[in-house]
Design a protein around this motif. Structure first.
Motif, PDB file in Angstrom:
ATOM      1  N   ASP A 192       0.938  -1.597  -0.098  1.00  0.00           N
ATOM      2  CA  ASP A 192      -0.333   0.040  -0.359  1.00  0.00           C
ATOM      3  C   ASP A 192       0.701   1.547  -0.132  1.00  0.00           C
ATOM      4  O   ASP A 192       0.805   2.157  -0.926  1.00  0.00           O
ATOM      5  N   SER A 193       1.873   1.253   0.562  1.00  0.00           N
ATOM      6  CA  SER A 193       3.090   2.447   1.287  1.00  0.00           C
ATOM      7  C   SER A 193       3.512   2.648  -0.612  1.00  0.00           C
ATOM      8  O   SER A 193       4.057   3.925  -0.722  1.00  0.00           O
ATOM      9  N   VAL A 194       3.478   1.709  -1.392  1.00  0.00           N
ATOM     10  CA  VAL A 194       4.077   2.407  -3.104  1.00  0.00           C
ATOM     11  C   VAL A 194       3.135   2.711  -3.931  1.00  0.00           C
ATOM     12  O   VAL A 194       3.718   2.424  -4.902  1.00  0.00           O
ATOM     13  N   LYS A 195       2.054   1.113  -3.418  1.00  0.00           N
ATOM     14  CA  LYS A 195       1.066   2.097  -4.577  1.00  0.00           C
ATOM     15  C   LYS A 195       0.672   2.832  -5.344  1.00  0.00           C
ATOM     16  O   LYS A 195       0.102   3.915  -4.862  1.00  0.00           O
ATOM     17  N   GLY A 196       0.836   3.524  -7.330  1.00  0.00           N
ATOM     18  CA  GLY A 196       0.653   3.974  -7.820  1.00  0.00           C
ATOM     19  C   GLY A 196       1.871   5.033  -7.911  1.00  0.00           C
ATOM     20  O   GLY A 196       1.453   6.453  -8.691  1.00  0.00           O
ATOM     21  N   ARG A 197       3.004   4.781  -7.110  1.00  0.00           N
ATOM     22  CA  ARG A 197       4.423   5.338  -7.339  1.00  0.00           C
ATOM     23  C   ARG A 197       5.365   4.473  -8.032  1.00  0.00           C
ATOM     24  O   ARG A 197       5.830   4.844  -8.908  1.00  0.00           O
ATOM     25  N   PHE A 198       5.700   3.050  -7.686  1.00  0.00           N
ATOM     26  CA  PHE A 198       6.742   2.598  -7.990  1.00  0.00           C
ATOM     27  C   PHE A 198       5.610   1.209  -9.213  1.00  0.00           C
ATOM     28  O   PHE A 198       4.929   1.540  -8.946  1.00  0.00           O
ATOM     29  N   THR A 199       6.352   0.511  -9.734  1.00  0.00           N
ATOM     30  CA  THR A 199       6.287  -0.096 -10.736  1.00  0.00           C
ATOM     31  C   THR A 199       7.615  -1.217 -11.677  1.00  0.00           C
ATOM     32  O   THR A 199       7.876  -0.952 -11.222  1.00  0.00           O
ATOM     33  N   ILE A 200       7.070  -2.722 -10.620  1.00  0.00           N
ATOM     34  CA  ILE A 200       7.375  -4.139 -10.965  1.00  0.00           C
ATOM     35  C   ILE A 200       7.295  -4.328 -12.516  1.00  0.00           C
ATOM     36  O   ILE A 200       6.706  -4.013 -12.902  1.00  0.00           O
ATOM     37  N   SER A 201       8.793  -4.682 -13.614  1.00  0.00           N
ATOM     38  CA  SER A 201       8.757  -5.701 -14.077  1.00  0.00           C
ATOM     39  C   SER A 201       9.948  -6.608 -14.360  1.00  0.00           C
ATOM     40  O   SER A 201      11.159  -6.287 -13.748  1.00  0.00           O
ATOM     41  N   ARG A 202       9.597  -6.866 -15.150  1.00  0.00           N
ATOM     42  CA  ARG A 202      10.646  -8.149 -15.812  1.00  0.00           C
ATOM     43  C   ARG A 202      10.999  -8.191 -17.046  1.00  0.00           C
ATOM     44  O   ARG A 202       9.816  -7.615 -18.590  1.00  0.00           O
ATOM     45  N   ASP A 203      12.032  -8.516 -17.359  1.00  0.00           N
ATOM     46  CA  ASP A 203      12.330  -9.004 -18.915  1.00  0.00           C
ATOM     47  C   ASP A 203      12.949 -10.034 -18.913  1.00  0.00           C
ATOM     48  O   ASP A 203      13.900 -10.167 -18.601  1.00  0.00           O
ATOM     49  N   GLY A 204      12.436 -11.199 -19.968  1.00  0.00           N
ATOM     50  CA  GLY A 204      12.760 -12.675 -19.431  1.00  0.00           C
ATOM     51  C   GLY A 204      14.073 -11.831 -20.339  1.00  0.00           C
ATOM     52  O   GLY A 204      14.863 -13.652 -20.593  1.00  0.00           O
ATOM     53  N   ALA A 205      13.976 -12.059 -21.872  1.00  0.00           N
ATOM     54  CA  ALA A 205      15.196 -11.913 -22.533  1.00  0.00           C
ATOM     55  C   ALA A 205      16.660 -11.715 -21.580  1.00  0.00           C
ATOM     56  O   ALA A 205      17.875 -12.133 -21.633  1.00  0.00           O
ATOM     57  N   LYS A 206      16.775  -9.808 -20.998  1.00  0.00           N
ATOM     58  CA  LYS A 206      17.571  -9.861 -20.691  1.00  0.00           C
ATOM     59  C   LYS A 206      17.922 -10.378 -18.994  1.00  0.00           C
ATOM     60  O   LYS A 206      18.250 -10.302 -18.376  1.00  0.00           O
ATOM     61  N   LYS A 207      16.726 -10.867 -18.940  1.00  0.00           N
ATOM     62  CA  LYS A 207      16.796 -11.906 -17.400  1.00  0.00           C
ATOM     63  C   LYS A 207      17.040 -10.962 -16.147  1.00  0.00           C
ATOM     64  O   LYS A 207      17.722 -10.631 -15.787  1.00  0.00           O
ATOM     65  N   GLU A 208      16.629 -10.235 -16.614  1.00  0.00           N
ATOM     66  CA  GLU A 208      16.586  -8.208 -15.793  1.00  0.00           C
ATOM     67  C   GLU A 208      14.617  -8.202 -14.997  1.00  0.00           C
ATOM     68  O   GLU A 208      14.138  -8.625 -15.249  1.00  0.00           O
ATOM     69  N   VAL A 209      14.520  -7.863 -13.719  1.00  0.00           N
ATOM     70  CA  VAL A 209      13.832  -7.320 -13.083  1.00  0.00           C
ATOM     71  C   VAL A 209      14.409  -6.354 -12.658  1.00  0.00           C
ATOM     72  O   VAL A 209      15.228  -5.818 -11.998  1.00  0.00           O
ATOM     73  N   TYR A 210      12.709  -5.648 -12.889  1.00  0.00           N
ATOM     74  CA  TYR A 210      13.244  -3.630 -12.694  1.00  0.00           C
ATOM     75  C   TYR A 210      11.637  -3.768 -10.978  1.00  0.00           C
ATOM     76  O   TYR A 210      11.036  -3.955 -12.031  1.00  0.00           O
ATOM     77  N   LEU A 211      12.314  -2.014 -11.128  1.00  0.00           N
ATOM     78  CA  LEU A 211      11.466  -1.720  -9.987  1.00  0.00           C
ATOM     79  C   LEU A 211      11.705  -0.003 -10.121  1.00  0.00           C
ATOM     80  O   LEU A 211      12.949   0.713 -10.102  1.00  0.00           O
ATOM     81  N   GLN A 212      10.526   0.809 -10.918  1.00  0.00           N
ATOM     82  CA  GLN A 212      10.482   2.323 -11.676  1.00  0.00           C
ATOM     83  C   GLN A 212       9.733   2.775 -10.079  1.00  0.00           C
ATOM     84  O   GLN A 212       8.747   1.930  -9.892  1.00  0.00           O
ATOM     85  N   MET A 213      10.360   3.660  -9.691  1.00  0.00           N
ATOM     86  CA  MET A 213      10.327   4.208  -8.427  1.00  0.00           C
ATOM     87  C   MET A 213      10.034   6.238  -8.492  1.00  0.00           C
ATOM     88  O   MET A 213      10.995   6.360  -9.175  1.00  0.00           O
ATOM     89  N   ASN A 214       8.305   6.657  -9.032  1.00  0.00           N
ATOM     90  CA  ASN A 214       8.507   7.886  -9.222  1.00  0.00           C
ATOM     91  C   ASN A 214       7.419   8.472  -7.054  1.00  0.00           C
ATOM     92  O   ASN A 214       7.208   7.396  -6.941  1.00  0.00           O
ATOM     93  N   SER A 215       8.214   9.797  -7.441  1.00  0.00           N
ATOM     94  CA  SER A 215       6.758  10.385  -6.753  1.00  0.00           C
ATOM     95  C   SER A 215       7.891  10.158  -5.421  1.00  0.00           C
ATOM     96  O   SER A 215       7.369   9.824  -3.907  1.00  0.00           O
ATOM     97  N   LEU A 216       9.317   9.775  -5.513  1.00  0.00           N
ATOM     98  CA  LEU A 216      10.091   9.266  -3.906  1.00  0.00           C
ATOM     99  C   LEU A 216       9.548  10.442  -2.822  1.00  0.00           C
ATOM    100  O   LEU A 216       9.794  11.602  -2.950  1.00  0.00           O
TER     101      LEU A 216
END
Length: 127
Positions: free
Chosen positions: A62-86
């Motif tokens: 709840d504390s990050v909902k609407g501000r953070f976005t998690i995603s993953r790229d299978g080809a690159k074998k990476e996962v990301y966390l985009q953090m906005n409005s920190l």
């Protein structure tokens, strides 16, 4: 075995953005659900966001909902966390974690479900 290496942490001002990356190696990336946890000084480690093996299901605290976005790229074998409005309350060490799963749409929100952890990356948000 899975090795996880986080990057992208640093210092940001309140209202700013950072993007964390986690590079995985070892076991097939596609067989893991992934999560981002964080631990602030003097506090317990908590889930920030999680994503299923397929990438089709996500969870946000709840504390990050609407501000953070998690995603993953299978080809690159990476996962990301985009953090906005920190916010200063987001200051913590952020950890990437991997959980072995055979259910493509499942994610996990508790630390004990995750078998592999990165070393963590510091995020500091100044007011």
């Amino acid at each position: 075995q899975v090795q996880l290496v986080e990057s992208g942490g640093g210092l940001a001002q309140a209202g700013g953005s950072l993007r964390l990356s986690c590079a995985a190696s070892g076991r097939p990336f596609s067989s893991h659900a992934m999560g981002w946890f964080r631990q602030a000084p003097g506090k317990e480690r908590e889930i920030a966001a999680a994503i299923s093996q397929s990438g089709g299901s996500t969870y946000y605290a709840d504390s990050v909902k609407g501000r953070f976005t998690i995603s993953r790229d299978g080809a690159k074998k990476e996962v990301y966390l985009q953090m906005n409005s920190l916010q200063p309350e987001d200051t913590a060490v952020y950890y990437c974690a991997a959980a072995i799963t055979y259910v493509s749409y499942s994610y996990y929100t508790t630390a004990n479900k995750y078998e592999y952890w990165g070393q963590g990356t510091q995020v500091t948000v100044s007011s």
